[in-house]
Motif scaffolding. Structure first.
Motif, PDB file in Angstrom:
ATOM      1  N   GLY A 299      35.387 -27.194 -14.458  1.00 10.50           N
ATOM      2  CA  GLY A 299      36.611 -27.529 -13.740  1.00 10.50           C
ATOM      3  C   GLY A 299      36.818 -26.655 -12.516  1.00 10.50           C
ATOM      4  N   VAL A 300      36.592 -25.358 -12.644  1.00 17.47           N
ATOM      5  CA  VAL A 300      36.755 -24.453 -11.505  1.00 17.47           C
ATOM      6  C   VAL A 300      35.751 -24.794 -10.402  1.00 17.47           C
ATOM      7  CG1 VAL A 300      36.548 -22.056 -10.752  1.00 17.47           C
ATOM      8  CG2 VAL A 300      37.756 -22.598 -12.877  1.00 17.47           C
ATOM      9  N   ALA A 301      34.509 -25.070 -10.788  1.00 19.38           N
ATOM     10  CA  ALA A 301      33.497 -25.429  -9.783  1.00 19.38           C
ATOM     11  C   ALA A 301      33.867 -26.731  -9.085  1.00 19.38           C
ATOM     12  CB  ALA A 301      32.132 -25.557 -10.450  1.00 19.38           C
ATOM     13  N   ALA A 302      34.339 -27.720  -9.851  1.00 18.99           N
ATOM     14  CA  ALA A 302      34.744 -28.991  -9.250  1.00 18.99           C
ATOM     15  C   ALA A 302      35.941 -28.807  -8.332  1.00 18.99           C
ATOM     16  CB  ALA A 302      35.076 -30.004 -10.347  1.00 18.99           C
ATOM     17  N   LEU A 303      36.867 -27.925  -8.713  1.00 20.29           N
ATOM     18  CA  LEU A 303      38.014 -27.650  -7.841  1.00 20.29           C
ATOM     19  C   LEU A 303      37.562 -27.064  -6.508  1.00 20.29           C
ATOM     20  CD1 LEU A 303      41.077 -27.338  -7.366  1.00 20.29           C
ATOM     21  CD2 LEU A 303      40.887 -25.054  -8.406  1.00 20.29           C
ATOM     22  N   GLY A 304      36.605 -26.148  -6.560  1.00 21.58           N
ATOM     23  CA  GLY A 304      36.099 -25.575  -5.315  1.00 21.58           C
ATOM     24  C   GLY A 304      35.515 -26.634  -4.394  1.00 21.58           C
ATOM     25  N   LEU A 305      34.726 -27.527  -4.961  1.00 22.35           N
ATOM     26  CA  LEU A 305      34.144 -28.603  -4.151  1.00 22.35           C
ATOM     27  C   LEU A 305      35.227 -29.543  -3.621  1.00 22.35           C
ATOM     28  CD1 LEU A 305      31.041 -29.501  -6.352  1.00 22.35           C
ATOM     29  CD2 LEU A 305      31.069 -28.152  -4.252  1.00 22.35           C
ATOM     30  N   ALA A 306      36.203 -29.863  -4.477  1.00 26.76           N
ATOM     31  CA  ALA A 306      37.266 -30.785  -4.062  1.00 26.76           C
ATOM     32  C   ALA A 306      38.132 -30.180  -2.976  1.00 26.76           C
ATOM     33  CB  ALA A 306      38.123 -31.159  -5.277  1.00 26.76           C
ATOM     34  N   ALA A 307      38.432 -28.895  -3.078  1.00 30.66           N
ATOM     35  CA  ALA A 307      39.269 -28.244  -2.071  1.00 30.66           C
ATOM     36  C   ALA A 307      38.547 -28.125  -0.730  1.00 30.66           C
ATOM     37  CB  ALA A 307      39.694 -26.864  -2.569  1.00 30.66           C
ATOM     38  N   LEU A 308      37.238 -27.964  -0.783  1.00 31.54           N
ATOM     39  CA  LEU A 308      36.475 -27.861   0.471  1.00 31.54           C
ATOM     40  C   LEU A 308      36.279 -29.220   1.133  1.00 31.54           C
ATOM     41  CD1 LEU A 308      33.707 -25.264  -0.487  1.00 31.54           C
ATOM     42  CD2 LEU A 308      35.567 -24.951   1.171  1.00 31.54           C
ATOM     43  N   TYR A 309      36.244 -30.290   0.343  1.00 31.49           N
ATOM     44  CA  TYR A 309      35.932 -31.607   0.890  1.00 31.49           C
ATOM     45  C   TYR A 309      36.875 -32.043   2.013  1.00 31.49           C
ATOM     46  CZ  TYR A 309      35.000 -36.601   1.229  1.00 31.49           C
ATOM     47  OH  TYR A 309      34.706 -37.850   1.714  1.00 31.49           O
TER      48      TYR A 309
END
Length: 361
Positions: A299-309
Motif C-alpha cells: 500500500g505504501v509503495a502504491a501510494l508513492g506511485l499514485a502521488a507521483l503520477y
C-alpha cells in the motif's frame, strides 16, 4: 493552474491514505454501505435474468458516482484546497487497507489461541466462504488469499484510479467493485444479470492486480520473504487462477510467504476447486501477521506511485494530449482556410461579393 490541480490531487491521495491508516473505515454512516443499499434498491427495480438488464443496472449504478465526482471536480477546478479536501475524503472513503490488516491480525490471534469458533465467526469479515467445517490451515489459507486479493481491490486499485482519473476514478472504481461483490458472483440469480458488473470489475483491475503482484514481489523482504522465490512463483502460477486478476496477487503472496495456496473452497450452496499456487506448506497462524505486513508495504509503495503520477506522467500525458489537440485544430483550420480560398476563386464575381459582405460587417 494545471500544476496546482495536479498537486491538489496528489495531496488528496496522500491525506486520504493517512486518514485510512489512522482511522480505518468509518464505523457509522459509511458512504460505501449507503451506496450498496441504493444499488440494492435499484437492482430490485431493474432485475431480469438477462445481460441487457444487468448492463443497464451497471451503467446507472456506476455512472451516478462518476458523474457526481466529475461535477465536484469541475466545481473545484479553480480551488486547489477544496479539490485536495474532496480527493482526501474520497480516498479515505474507498480505501480499506487498515481494516484489511486488522482483520488478518484478529484472525491470527484467534488461531494462535486455537479458538476455532471465534476464527470461523470472523472469516465473514474477509470473504464469503462457508467457515463451518474449516480447520486452522484452511482458515489461514482463506485469510491469506483474501488479504492478497483485497490488497489490490481495496488499496492499490483505488489509488491507481484516483491517480489517473481523480475523484471520478475513485468513486467509479469503488462503485464497480461493490457491484461485483453484490451481483458478480456465480449463482442462479446472477448468472447472466451479474455478468456486466463482473466484467467491468475485471477490466478495471487488470492493471492494478498486476501492479499488486509486482509490488508484492518487490517488498517480500519486509516480511522475511525471498524476492527471487516470489518472482518465480508469480511468473509460474499467476495464470492458473480462474480469475484473470486474483491469481496475480495470490501467486505473488504465496511466493513471498513460502506457502501453498489454492484448493477446494466451499461457499454457501456451492464449491470450487482451484489449482495450487506456490510450493511451500499450507498457511498457519504465523503467516497472517507477515501477510498483513506485506499488504501494508504494498500500500505504501502504491501510494508513492499514485502521488507521483499526477505531477509526472499525468502532466506529461496532459501536455501531449493538449499539443495533439492544438495540432488537429491547426490542421482543421488550415483545411478550412484552403476551402474558403478555393470556394472564393470561382466564380470570381461571386467570390468578391461574398468577401465584401464578410469584411464589411
Amino acid at each position: 493552474m494545471r500544476q496546482a490541480t495536479a498537486m491538489a490531487n496528489a495531496t488528496g491521495l496522500v491525506a486520504g491514505y493517512a486518514l485510512d491508516a489512522l482511522l480505518g473505515d468509518p464505523r457509522r454512516w459509511h458512504p460505501v454501505a449507503g451506496f450498496g443499499r441504493s444499488a440494492g434498491a435499484l437492482e430490485r427495480r431493474l432485475y431480469r435474468p438477462d445481460r441487457s438488464a444487468g448492463a443497464a443496472f451497471t451503467a446507472l449504478a456506476v455512472g451516478a458516482p462518476v458523474l457526481l465526482g466529475a461535477a465536484a471536480t469541475l466545481a473545484t477546478r479553480r480551488h486547489p484546497a477544496a479539490r485536495a479536501a474532496l480527493v482526501a475524503a474520497g480516498t479515505w472513503t474507498v480505501l480499506g487497507g487498515r481494516t484489511l490488516r486488522h482483520e488478518s491480525r484478529v484472525m491470527a490471534r484467534a488461531l494462535r489461541r486455537a479458538d476455532l469458533p471465534a476464527a470461523r465467526a470472523r472469516l465473514g469479515h474477509l470473504c464469503g466462504r462457508d467457515p463451518s467445517a474449516l480447520d486452522e490451515p484452511e482458515l489461514a489459507r482463506a485469510t491469506v488469499e483474501s488479504v492478497a486479493e483485497n490488497t489490490s481491490d481495496a488499496v492499490v486499485a483505488p489509488l491507481v484510479w484516483g491517480a489517473v482519473a481523480g475523484l471520478p476514478g475513485l468513486l467509479g472504481y469503488r462503485a464497480a467493485n461493490t457491484l461485483d461483490a453484490m451481483v458478480g458472483h456465480r449463482s442462479p440469480r446472477y448468472a447472466r444479470f451479474g455478468t456486466p458488473a463482473a466484467r467491468l470489475d475485471d477490466l478495471l483491475n487488470l492493471v492494478p492486480s498486476r501492479l499488486t503482484g509486482l509490488l508484492t514481489v518487490a517488498v517480500a523482504p519486509v516480511a522475511h520473504g525471498d524476492r527471487a522465490a516470489a518472482w518465480h512463483v508469480w511468473r509460474r502460477d499467476r495464470a492458473d487462477h480462474p480469475s484473470p486478476n486474483a491469481g496475480q496477487c495470490e501467486a505473488a503472496m504465496a511466493g513471498a510467504l513460502g506457502v501453498r495456496l489454492g484448493g477446494r473452497n466451499v461457499y454457501f450452496g456451492r464449491s470450487e476447486t482451484r489449482p495450487f499456487l506456490g510450493d511451500g506448506p499450507r498457511p498457519e497462524a504465523r503467516h497472517l501477521k507477515r501477510a498483513a505486513r506485506i499488504s501494508g508495504a504494498v500500500g505504501v509503495a502504491a501510494l508513492g506511485l499514485a502521488a507521483l503520477y499526477p505531477v509526472t506522467v499525468g502532466r506529461l500525458a496532459g501536455a501531449t494530449g493538449r499539443a495533439a489537440a492544438r495540432g488537429l485544430l491547426r490542421a482543421a483550420g488550415g483545411r478550412s482556410t484552403a476551402g474558403r480560398v478555393l470556394a472564393g476563386s470561382a466564380p470570381v464575381g461571386g467570390g468578391v461579393r461574398a468577401g465584401r459582405r464578410g469584411s464589411g460587417r
